[in-house]
Design a protein around this motif. Structure first.
Motif, PDB file in Angstrom:
ATOM      1  N   LYS A 174       0.851  -1.207   0.000  1.00 19.61           N
ATOM      2  CA  LYS A 174       0.000   0.000   0.000  1.00 19.61           C
ATOM      3  C   LYS A 174       0.879   1.247   0.000  1.00 19.61           C
ATOM      4  O   LYS A 174       0.491   2.299   0.515  1.00 19.61           O
ATOM      5  N   MET A 175       2.045   1.136  -0.570  1.00 14.52           N
ATOM      6  CA  MET A 175       2.990   2.261  -0.651  1.00 14.52           C
ATOM      7  C   MET A 175       3.242   2.879   0.729  1.00 14.52           C
ATOM      8  O   MET A 175       3.422   4.073   0.873  1.00 14.52           O
ATOM      9  N   ALA A 183       1.278   3.557   3.081  1.00 15.17           N
ATOM     10  CA  ALA A 183       0.311   4.593   3.483  1.00 15.17           C
ATOM     11  C   ALA A 183       0.061   4.516   4.988  1.00 15.17           C
ATOM     12  O   ALA A 183       0.067   3.441   5.598  1.00 15.17           O
ATOM     13  N   ALA A 193       3.401   7.038   0.904  1.00 19.38           N
ATOM     14  CA  ALA A 193       2.603   7.740  -0.120  1.00 19.38           C
ATOM     15  C   ALA A 193       1.396   8.443   0.483  1.00 19.38           C
ATOM     16  O   ALA A 193       0.367   8.593  -0.169  1.00 19.38           O
ATOM     17  N   GLY A 194       1.505   8.849   1.739  1.00 23.11           N
ATOM     18  CA  GLY A 194       0.446   9.667   2.339  1.00 23.11           C
ATOM     19  C   GLY A 194      -0.420   8.917   3.322  1.00 23.11           C
ATOM     20  O   GLY A 194      -0.160   7.761   3.666  1.00 23.11           O
ATOM     21  N   ASP A 199      -3.670   6.895   4.538  1.00 25.93           N
ATOM     22  CA  ASP A 199      -4.407   5.818   3.860  1.00 25.93           C
ATOM     23  C   ASP A 199      -5.754   6.376   3.404  1.00 25.93           C
ATOM     24  O   ASP A 199      -6.648   6.626   4.217  1.00 25.93           O
ATOM     25  N   ILE A 200      -5.871   6.557   2.088  1.00 24.94           N
ATOM     26  CA  ILE A 200      -7.065   7.203   1.532  1.00 24.94           C
ATOM     27  C   ILE A 200      -8.302   6.337   1.772  1.00 24.94           C
ATOM     28  O   ILE A 200      -9.416   6.851   1.915  1.00 24.94           O
ATOM     29  N   PHE A 210     -10.499   7.421   4.517  1.00 23.68           N
ATOM     30  CA  PHE A 210     -11.223   8.705   4.427  1.00 23.68           C
ATOM     31  C   PHE A 210     -12.704   8.514   4.119  1.00 23.68           C
ATOM     32  O   PHE A 210     -13.539   9.304   4.532  1.00 23.68           O
ATOM     33  N   PHE A 247       8.289   7.251  -3.238  1.00 26.22           N
ATOM     34  CA  PHE A 247       7.199   8.226  -3.134  1.00 26.22           C
ATOM     35  C   PHE A 247       7.084   8.767  -1.710  1.00 26.22           C
ATOM     36  O   PHE A 247       7.027   7.997  -0.736  1.00 26.22           O
ATOM     37  N   GLY A 268       1.957  13.618   0.453  1.00 21.85           N
ATOM     38  CA  GLY A 268       0.948  13.925   1.453  1.00 21.85           C
ATOM     39  C   GLY A 268       1.503  13.805   2.869  1.00 21.85           C
ATOM     40  O   GLY A 268       2.502  14.446   3.216  1.00 21.85           O
ATOM     41  N   PRO A 287      -0.252  16.129  -2.663  1.00 23.05           N
ATOM     42  CA  PRO A 287      -1.337  16.042  -3.652  1.00 23.05           C
ATOM     43  C   PRO A 287      -2.752  16.094  -3.085  1.00 23.05           C
ATOM     44  O   PRO A 287      -3.702  15.686  -3.755  1.00 23.05           O
ATOM     45  N   GLU A 288      -2.914  16.623  -1.875  1.00 18.34           N
ATOM     46  CA  GLU A 288      -4.231  16.559  -1.213  1.00 18.34           C
ATOM     47  C   GLU A 288      -5.339  17.272  -1.976  1.00 18.34           C
ATOM     48  O   GLU A 288      -6.505  16.877  -1.884  1.00 18.34           O
TER      49      GLU A 288
HETATM   50  N1  COA Z   1      -3.679   5.355   0.546  1.00 12.50           N
HETATM   51  C1  COA Z   1      -4.125   4.104   0.365  1.00 12.50           C
HETATM   52  N2  COA Z   1      -3.609   3.274  -0.558  1.00 12.50           N
HETATM   53  C2  COA Z   1      -2.609   3.746  -1.313  1.00 12.50           C
HETATM   54  C3  COA Z   1      -2.091   5.040  -1.188  1.00 12.50           C
HETATM   55  C4  COA Z   1      -2.669   5.859  -0.191  1.00 12.50           C
HETATM   56  N3  COA Z   1      -2.234   7.101   0.043  1.00 12.50           N
HETATM   57  N4  COA Z   1      -1.117   5.207  -2.096  1.00 12.50           N
HETATM   58  C5  COA Z   1      -1.013   4.061  -2.769  1.00 12.50           C
HETATM   59  N5  COA Z   1      -1.906   3.174  -2.312  1.00 12.50           N
HETATM   60  C6  COA Z   1      -2.151   1.809  -2.769  1.00 12.50           C
HETATM   61  C7  COA Z   1      -2.916   1.744  -4.072  1.00 12.50           C
HETATM   62  O1  COA Z   1      -4.295   1.900  -3.852  1.00 12.50           O
HETATM   63  C8  COA Z   1      -2.533   0.373  -4.548  1.00 12.50           C
HETATM   64  O2  COA Z   1      -3.274  -0.580  -3.830  1.00 12.50           O
HETATM   65  P1  COA Z   1      -3.963  -1.847  -4.582  1.00 12.50           P
HETATM   66  O3  COA Z   1      -2.809  -2.586  -5.207  1.00 12.50           O
HETATM   67  O4  COA Z   1      -4.629  -2.602  -3.484  1.00 12.50           O
HETATM   68  O5  COA Z   1      -4.884  -1.261  -5.586  1.00 12.50           O
HETATM   69  C9  COA Z   1      -1.085   0.245  -4.120  1.00 12.50           C
HETATM   70  O6  COA Z   1      -0.907   1.185  -3.064  1.00 12.50           O
HETATM   71  C10 COA Z   1      -0.090   0.569  -5.202  1.00 12.50           C
HETATM   72  O7  COA Z   1      -0.379   1.857  -5.706  1.00 12.50           O
HETATM   73  P2  COA Z   1      -0.605   2.191  -7.263  1.00 12.50           P
HETATM   74  O8  COA Z   1      -1.430   3.427  -7.359  1.00 12.50           O
HETATM   75  O9  COA Z   1      -1.107   0.981  -7.984  1.00 12.50           O
HETATM   76  O10 COA Z   1       0.916   2.458  -7.710  1.00 12.50           O
HETATM   77  P3  COA Z   1       1.436   3.457  -8.840  1.00 12.50           P
HETATM   78  O11 COA Z   1       2.898   3.183  -8.954  1.00 12.50           O
HETATM   79  O12 COA Z   1       0.600   3.368 -10.059  1.00 12.50           O
HETATM   80  O13 COA Z   1       1.202   4.931  -8.233  1.00 12.50           O
HETATM   81  C11 COA Z   1       1.287   6.624  -6.519  1.00 12.50           C
HETATM   82  C12 COA Z   1       1.893   5.318  -7.064  1.00 12.50           C
HETATM   83  C13 COA Z   1       1.965   6.883  -5.161  1.00 12.50           C
HETATM   84  C14 COA Z   1       1.582   7.791  -7.471  1.00 12.50           C
HETATM   85  C15 COA Z   1      -0.239   6.479  -6.349  1.00 12.50           C
HETATM   86  O14 COA Z   1      -0.499   5.292  -5.594  1.00 12.50           O
HETATM   87  C16 COA Z   1      -0.903   7.620  -5.631  1.00 12.50           C
HETATM   88  O15 COA Z   1      -1.159   8.652  -6.239  1.00 12.50           O
HETATM   89  N6  COA Z   1      -1.204   7.442  -4.324  1.00 12.50           N
HETATM   90  C17 COA Z   1      -1.928   8.414  -3.563  1.00 12.50           C
HETATM   91  C18 COA Z   1      -1.047   9.563  -3.155  1.00 12.50           C
HETATM   92  C19 COA Z   1      -1.819  10.620  -2.382  1.00 12.50           C
HETATM   93  O16 COA Z   1      -2.766  11.212  -2.863  1.00 12.50           O
HETATM   94  N7  COA Z   1      -1.398  10.853  -1.138  1.00 12.50           N
HETATM   95  C20 COA Z   1      -2.012  11.825  -0.262  1.00 12.50           C
HETATM   96  C21 COA Z   1      -3.077  11.218   0.533  1.00 12.50           C
HETATM   97  S1  COA Z   1      -3.849  12.405   1.609  1.00 12.50           S
END
Ligand code: COA
Length: 260
Positions: A25-26, A28, A65-66, A68-69, A72, A107, A110, A133-134
């Motif tokens: 989940k990166m 999160a 990566a921020g 856990d959306i 929310f 990454f 957020g 990126p919020e």
């Molecule tokens: N919250 C929850 N899950 C997240 C996450 C977050 N902030 N960021 C990444 N993940 C999850 C994805 O949903 C995915 O889960 P899945 O495999 O169960 O679908 C997994 O992590 C891998 O992410 P994915 O988006 O497939 O990888 P990517 O390489 O294509 O993109 C990012 C990477 C970081 C650019 C993209 O995941 C992203 O934009 N994440 C959100 C960043 C964000 O808005 N952060 C601020 C939150 S307030």
């Protein structure tokens, strides 16, 4: 040490490395990670063997990566507010009385970028990507981003990053002062732990005083900050480590700080 699957804590010599461990989940930040991080910092602050902490993310893609959306969706305002207050990892890091280094291995978005900004020093791998990126989600940074980002970079750049949600690379982050050092990704661990080990050799009381005073510069007017610094400076003359540091210099040897 309390162990948790979502947060790994390793110690080597005087350095503790905290790894957020949700690579699928990166890394999160969910409620469990926040609680575990606050709790781990609470334990590490009591541990005299640990003099410096490094925070990083598991795997090769992400630091954090921020928030856990997924958490929310459907969250009530009051619950969201409570979550931010009870799991205030940002203040926990900022107020932690020992140096904290962010080892940014991918990454850093957020709440991840906000956590890195709460750390004292940020070292990034050259593949790292940073941003707030919020606004893409219809919200704003809620972990200190609107306050710490403009204190680290020019206000216009902070505004631009927050308004647009643009994700920037490590080289640009270094140019604007969002990170302090960029190293090849495969040298990141060695560089960050090397820096931590170098800092860990110093007297813990002087590190605590240095952190406290530099942090005070963020919140105090200059004349108050200068007074505050004098008080801490004077206080350090009560430590054995200060006696040792001065004696070692005069005797032309390396000091051995015991943390007393
Ligand atoms: N919250 C929850 N899950 C997240 C996450 C977050 N902030 N960021 C990444 N993940 C999850 C994805 O949903 C995915 O889960 P899945 O495999 O169960 O679908 C997994 O992590 C891998 O992410 P994915 O988006 O497939 O990888 P990517 O390489 O294509 O993109 C990012 C990477 C970081 C650019 C993209 O995941 C992203 O934009 N994440 C959100 C960043 C964000 O808005 N952060 C601020 C939150 S307030």
């Amino acid at each position: 040490m309390t162990e948790s699957n979502v947060l790994l804590v390793e110690r080597q010599d005087r350095v503790a490395t905290i790894t957020v461990n949700r690579p699928d989940k990166m890394n999160a930040l969910n409620v469990e990670v926040r609680r575990a991080l606050v709790s781990a910092l609470g334990e590490l602050r009591q541990d005299d063997e640990v003099r410096v902490v490094v925070i990083t993310g598991a795997g090769e893609k992400a630091f954090i990566a921020g928030s856990d959306i997924g958490e929310f969706k459907g969250a009530r305002p009051v619950d969201q507010y409570r979550k931010m207050v009870e799991g205030d990892i940002y203040s926990a890091v900022e107020r932690f009385p020992k140096p904290v280094i962010a080892m940014i291995n991918g990454f850093c978005l957020g709440g991840g970028c906000e956590l890195a900004m709460a750390c004292d020093i940020r070292i990034a791998g050259d593949k790292a990507k940073l941003g707030q990126p919020e606004t893409n989600l219809g919200i704003i940074p809620g972990g200190g981003g609107t306050q710490r980002l403009p204190r680290l970079v020019r206000q216009g750049i902070a505004m631009r990053l927050i308004y647009t949600g643009e994700i920037i690379d490590a080289a640009y982050a270094l140019e604007i002062g969002l990170v302090d050092q960029v190293v090849p990704q495969d040298a990141l661990k060695e560089e960050a732990l090397g820096l931590a080990a170098k800092i860990a050799q110093k007297s813990p009381a002087s590190l605590q005083a240095a952190k406290e005073c530099v942090r005070a510069a963020w919140r105090m007017p200059l004349d108050e900050g200068l007074q505050y610094e004098k008080v801490w400076f004077g206080l350090l003359f009560s430590t054995d480590d200060m006696d040792e540091g001065v004696a070692a210099f005069l005797e032309k040897r390396r000091p051995e700080f015991k943390g007393t």
